[in-house]
Design a protein around this motif. Sequence first.
Motif, PDB file in Angstrom:
ATOM      1  N   ASN A  16      -3.899   5.439 -15.049  1.00 22.43           N
ATOM      2  CA  ASN A  16      -4.162   6.788 -14.471  1.00 22.43           C
ATOM      3  C   ASN A  16      -5.490   6.323 -13.549  1.00 22.43           C
ATOM      4  O   ASN A  16      -6.410   5.766 -14.106  1.00 22.43           O
ATOM      5  CB  ASN A  16      -4.655   7.728 -15.560  1.00 22.43           C
ATOM      6  N   SER A  17      -5.286   6.424 -12.284  1.00 23.84           N
ATOM      7  CA  SER A  17      -6.440   6.114 -11.472  1.00 23.84           C
ATOM      8  C   SER A  17      -7.890   6.804 -11.763  1.00 23.84           C
ATOM      9  O   SER A  17      -8.796   6.511 -11.102  1.00 23.84           O
ATOM     10  CB  SER A  17      -5.868   6.291  -9.939  1.00 23.84           C
ATOM     11  N   ASP A  18      -7.638   8.272 -12.080  1.00 23.20           N
ATOM     12  CA  ASP A  18      -8.616   9.040 -12.320  1.00 23.20           C
ATOM     13  C   ASP A  18      -8.799   9.731 -10.742  1.00 23.20           C
ATOM     14  O   ASP A  18      -8.000   9.157  -9.909  1.00 23.20           O
ATOM     15  CB  ASP A  18     -10.245   8.495 -12.635  1.00 23.20           C
ATOM     16  N   TYR A  19      -9.641  10.650 -10.558  1.00 21.20           N
ATOM     17  CA  TYR A  19      -9.818  11.162  -9.096  1.00 21.20           C
ATOM     18  C   TYR A  19     -10.083  10.457  -8.122  1.00 21.20           C
ATOM     19  O   TYR A  19     -11.090   9.857  -8.115  1.00 21.20           O
ATOM     20  CB  TYR A  19     -10.538  12.495  -9.100  1.00 21.20           C
ATOM     21  N   LEU A  20      -9.436  10.184  -6.880  1.00 22.58           N
ATOM     22  CA  LEU A  20      -9.624   9.088  -5.929  1.00 22.58           C
ATOM     23  C   LEU A  20     -10.276  10.060  -4.829  1.00 22.58           C
ATOM     24  O   LEU A  20      -9.361  11.087  -4.135  1.00 22.58           O
ATOM     25  CB  LEU A  20      -8.855   8.322  -5.488  1.00 22.58           C
ATOM     26  N   THR A  57      -4.658  11.576  -7.460  1.00 20.24           N
ATOM     27  CA  THR A  57      -4.626  10.484  -8.504  1.00 20.24           C
ATOM     28  C   THR A  57      -3.149   9.799  -8.156  1.00 20.24           C
ATOM     29  O   THR A  57      -2.453  10.374  -7.643  1.00 20.24           O
ATOM     30  CB  THR A  57      -4.758  11.063  -9.991  1.00 20.24           C
ATOM     31  N   SER A  58      -3.297   8.651  -8.933  1.00 17.48           N
ATOM     32  CA  SER A  58      -1.912   8.096  -9.153  1.00 17.48           C
ATOM     33  C   SER A  58      -1.868   8.056 -10.675  1.00 17.48           C
ATOM     34  O   SER A  58      -2.650   6.974 -11.358  1.00 17.48           O
ATOM     35  CB  SER A  58      -2.039   6.506  -8.471  1.00 17.48           C
ATOM     36  N   LEU A  60      -2.045  13.771 -10.440  1.00 14.51           N
ATOM     37  CA  LEU A  60      -2.417  14.942 -11.311  1.00 14.51           C
ATOM     38  C   LEU A  60      -2.572  16.282 -10.800  1.00 14.51           C
ATOM     39  O   LEU A  60      -2.035  17.389 -11.204  1.00 14.51           O
ATOM     40  CB  LEU A  60      -3.775  14.516 -12.041  1.00 14.51           C
ATOM     41  N   PRO A  61      -3.527  16.591  -9.784  1.00 19.76           N
ATOM     42  CA  PRO A  61      -3.546  18.055  -9.365  1.00 19.76           C
ATOM     43  C   PRO A  61      -2.632  18.616  -8.400  1.00 19.76           C
ATOM     44  O   PRO A  61      -2.549  19.550  -8.233  1.00 19.76           O
ATOM     45  CB  PRO A  61      -4.864  17.801  -8.437  1.00 19.76           C
ATOM     46  N   HIS A  62      -1.621  17.503  -8.031  1.00 19.59           N
ATOM     47  CA  HIS A  62      -0.682  18.113  -7.094  1.00 19.59           C
ATOM     48  C   HIS A  62       0.923  17.851  -7.787  1.00 19.59           C
ATOM     49  O   HIS A  62       1.863  18.067  -6.807  1.00 19.59           O
ATOM     50  CB  HIS A  62      -0.735  17.377  -5.556  1.00 19.59           C
ATOM     51  N   GLU A  63       1.035  17.694  -8.961  1.00 18.40           N
ATOM     52  CA  GLU A  63       2.377  17.434  -9.550  1.00 18.40           C
ATOM     53  C   GLU A  63       3.209  18.879  -9.394  1.00 18.40           C
ATOM     54  O   GLU A  63       4.364  18.443  -8.785  1.00 18.40           O
ATOM     55  CB  GLU A  63       2.309  17.152 -11.122  1.00 18.40           C
ATOM     56  N   GLU A  67       0.819  -1.246  -0.091  1.00 18.10           N
ATOM     57  CA  GLU A  67       0.014  -0.080  -0.058  1.00 18.10           C
ATOM     58  C   GLU A  67       0.912   1.208   0.102  1.00 18.10           C
ATOM     59  O   GLU A  67       1.835   1.206   0.677  1.00 18.10           O
ATOM     60  CB  GLU A  67      -0.810   0.007   1.341  1.00 18.10           C
ATOM     61  N   ILE A  68       0.331   2.421  -0.855  1.00 20.10           N
ATOM     62  CA  ILE A  68       0.922   3.766  -0.840  1.00 20.10           C
ATOM     63  C   ILE A  68      -0.223   4.537  -0.544  1.00 20.10           C
ATOM     64  O   ILE A  68      -1.213   4.426  -1.027  1.00 20.10           O
ATOM     65  CB  ILE A  68       1.481   3.817  -2.271  1.00 20.10           C
ATOM     66  N   GLY A  69       0.096   5.310   0.782  1.00 17.86           N
ATOM     67  CA  GLY A  69      -0.957   6.255   1.271  1.00 17.86           C
ATOM     68  C   GLY A  69      -0.963   7.633   0.280  1.00 17.86           C
ATOM     69  O   GLY A  69       0.367   7.941  -0.205  1.00 17.86           O
ATOM     70  N   MET A  70      -1.902   8.070   0.204  1.00 19.21           N
ATOM     71  CA  MET A  70      -2.030   9.396  -0.405  1.00 19.21           C
ATOM     72  C   MET A  70      -2.651  10.493   0.583  1.00 19.21           C
ATOM     73  O   MET A  70      -3.603  10.073   1.182  1.00 19.21           O
ATOM     74  CB  MET A  70      -2.653   9.523  -1.530  1.00 19.21           C
ATOM     75  N   SER A  71      -1.793  11.643   0.877  1.00 21.52           N
ATOM     76  CA  SER A  71      -2.222  12.389   1.946  1.00 21.52           C
ATOM     77  C   SER A  71      -1.775  13.618   2.032  1.00 21.52           C
ATOM     78  O   SER A  71      -0.903  14.008   0.843  1.00 21.52           O
ATOM     79  CB  SER A  71      -1.773  11.671   3.371  1.00 21.52           C
TER      80      SER A  71
END
Length: 173
Positions: free
Chosen positions: A98-102, A76-77, A123-126, A37-41
């Motif tokens: 592309n995960s699309d928006y999670l 996204t991833s 995508l929104p935070h690159e 698992e990779i967390g997005m936060s």
Amino acid sequence: MSAPVHDPRRRLLLGAGGGLLLAAVLPRPAGAGDALEIGMSGTSTGSEVWFRPRGLLVRPGQAVRWLNRDAGNVHTSTAYHPANGKPLRMPEGAKPWNSDYLLPGQSFTVVFDIPGVYDYFCLPHEHAGMVGRIVVAGADAARPYAATDARLPSAAAAGFPDVAAILKQGRVD
């Protein structure tokens, strides 16, 4: 010493129990249930965002699951790949994603089959440097994709963990 089992129902139950025991001890291929698992936060104000770990070593055929743990943000991833409008920063022939928006609590899973280095971003935070790197065992420690660094936002280009560190440690937070 026990008596032989003549009742067909008992034989079936005993056979099924043995099968369950074998299934529990024999190795099996990694699937979505075995995903790393990779967390997005990010911070509560959204001023900082991240993947944790940023760098991860996996074996061929292993799954990685990204989970949005950020209560107030979407992520996204997304693979660095021309199909996603970005330079190629993954092995030739590997399938882009592309995960699309999670939304908060949602997840997305990819299975990595081809050895090499895979760079990805949110995508929104690159532009804020929310990038990560997955190394599938069999890759070398050379610095990959340096020629495309200039085509990325500076925070993104600076955010990738070193391949050698990922190979040595298994994960880089």
